[in-house]
Design an enzyme around this catalytic site. Structure first.
Site, short mmCIF file in Angstrom:
data_model
loop_
_atom_site.label_atom_id
_atom_site.label_comp_id
_atom_site.label_asym_id
_atom_site.label_seq_id
_atom_site.Cartn_x
_atom_site.Cartn_y
_atom_site.Cartn_z
N SER A 176 0.79 -1.23 0.00
CA SER A 176 0.00 0.00 0.00
C SER A 176 0.83 1.28 0.00
CB SER A 176 -0.97 -0.01 1.18
OG SER A 176 -0.31 -0.30 2.38
N HIS A 204 -5.42 -3.21 -2.85
CA HIS A 204 -5.07 -2.30 -3.95
C HIS A 204 -4.97 -2.99 -5.31
CE1 HIS A 204 -4.32 0.96 -1.12
NE2 HIS A 204 -3.80 0.03 -0.34
N LYS A 236 -11.88 0.97 -2.07
CA LYS A 236 -10.81 1.56 -2.90
C LYS A 236 -11.26 1.56 -4.36
CE LYS A 236 -7.67 1.03 0.81
NZ LYS A 236 -7.06 0.09 1.72
#
Ligand SMILES: *Cc1c(COP(=O)(O)O)cnc(C)c1O
Length: 391
Positions: A176, A204, A236
């Site tokens: 990250s 991610h 996200k």
């Protein structure tokens, strides 16, 4: 107690480590409003620009009219709505796993997995740069935890030689704060050789990587089921909120029965589950967003290297500029902000000591002109800052 806390806060201030919040007056977007000021936003994880997509808003609105706002109870009491249930089925189908289970946040998902499935005869082996929630889960559980140097397979292999009832390797799919990928192909070879299990936190990678946006495993051409425990977040790239774990029916039933961060908490609002379902649909239906994101990443990297901005080895939307000292990172971030550009400085303990950085994140919504503006401002800020440091 209060004296000690005051001393800790003063120490934090002295080392340029004080954190604060910006107050957002707009949706997440390439351009945001913060305390009345317009800023170009290079700090959000809304990689595909779905957080404010009209269809996401419509999904929340429609589901709110049907289900109201609060879920009213935990999943195991009476908070598990049709929207939650179908979202779990759709996630499992999309990934090709037997089952999936929603958690209210990614932090709780990681804590739930690591604290509920392992006992003192088990071993948990983690990359040193794993997300804080994985590290905390490892510390909170009764299994023994080891940590290996970042992406260092020789170090991992040494640790796998220890004997234990079961050995779980745990890694971020995309790191990250660095944006690089875990070497999942090598890790699966090690998993087979040492009869270990693998957990991937793909916060991610999910929705971004792989031919069909299935994430890091798909990126490497690996089968989803070559990893035992797959976790990803919905807040996200998917533009929604929450998280899930996907895997075998045995894994999911065990989490549902034993994971305290699943059991003892209120279910996410059904309308949020509906938005997450829409996010999953849009990731697939609007593939041009992922194409644009990849173009923006390539474009930023080319412009930055031309301008002499030092980048890290990342091909993902996370493009950190490593600056070292906290003060330098804070100064460069402030210089960018003076140019109406937001790229937040990331300092220890989020990253190791002397590795403070700007964590620049790109989105499909950024225009070519906005990326150029960032690189010009970055170059100027870095030049001015190195002159100040040398002076
Ligand atoms: C953001 C993040 C989490 C936590 O997810 P939340 O839903 O924000 O709690 C976990 N792991 C990684 C790698 C993350 O980046």
């Amino acid at each position: 107690m209060w004296t000690k806390l005051q001393q800790r806060l003063q120490a934090r201030q002295m080392h340029d480590l004080m954190r604060g919040r910006l107050t957002l007056d707009s949706p997440q977007a390439a351009e945001i409003k913060v305390n009345g000021e317009r800023l170009l936003n290079f700090s959000s994880n809304d990689y595909l620009g779905l957080a404010n997509h009209p269809k996401m808003i419509e999904a929340v609105t429609d589901a709110s009219k049907k289900y109201g706002v609060g879920s009213g109870a935990s999943h195991l009491i009476i908070g598990h709505s049709h929207e939650h249930h179908v979202l779990e089925e759709e996630l499992a189908e999309f990934l090709g796993t037997e089952k999936a289970l929603l958690f209210s946040t990614g932090f709780m998902a990681n804590l739930g997995v690591l604290t509920s499935l392992f006992d003192k005869n088990d071993l948990i082996i983690q990359d040193k740069l794993n997300h804080a929630s994985l590290i905390d889960g490892g510390l909170a559980c009764s299994a023994k935890m080891l940590r290996y140097a970042h992406n260092d397979m020789a170090s991992l292999q040494r640790q796998l030689q220890q004997s234990a009832d079961s050995k779980l390797m745990v890694t971020d799919g995309v790191f990250s704060m660095d944006g690089d990928l875990a070497p999942l192909t090598e890790m699966i070879t090690l998993k087979d050789a040492y009869k270990a299990q693998l957990m991937v936190d793909d916060a991610h990678g999910f929705g971004v990587l792989g031919e069909n946006a299935r994430g890091s495993l798909e990126h490497f051409g690996l089968s989803q089921n070559s990893c035992d425990i797959y976790m990803a977040t919905l807040g996200k790239a998917l533009g929604g909120f929450g998280a899930f774990v996907a895997g075998s029916a045995l894994l999911i039933e065990s989490l549902l029965q034993f994971a305290r961060s699943y059991i003892y908490t209120t279910a996410m609002p059904p309308a949020v589950a509906a938005a997450n379902r829409m996010g999953l649909r849009l990731v697939q239906a609007e593939n041009e967003r992922r194409e644009q994101l990849q173009k923006n990443i390539a474009n930023f990297k080319a412009l930055a290297s031309e301008a002499g901005v030092p980048l890290m080895a990342s091909d993902t939307p996370i493009q950190p500029v490593l600056l070292g000292r906290n003060q330098v990172a804070v100064t460069v971030a402030a210089a960018l902000k003076a140019q109406h550009i937001l790229a937040v400085a990331i300092r220890p303990p989020t990253v190791p000591a002397n590795q403070a950085r700007l964590r620049i994140t790109l989105s499909a919504e950024h225009s070519q002109a906005q990326i150029e503006q960032l690189v010009v401002a970055l170059k100027t800020a870095l030049t001015n800052c190195s002159q100040e440091v040398l002076a």
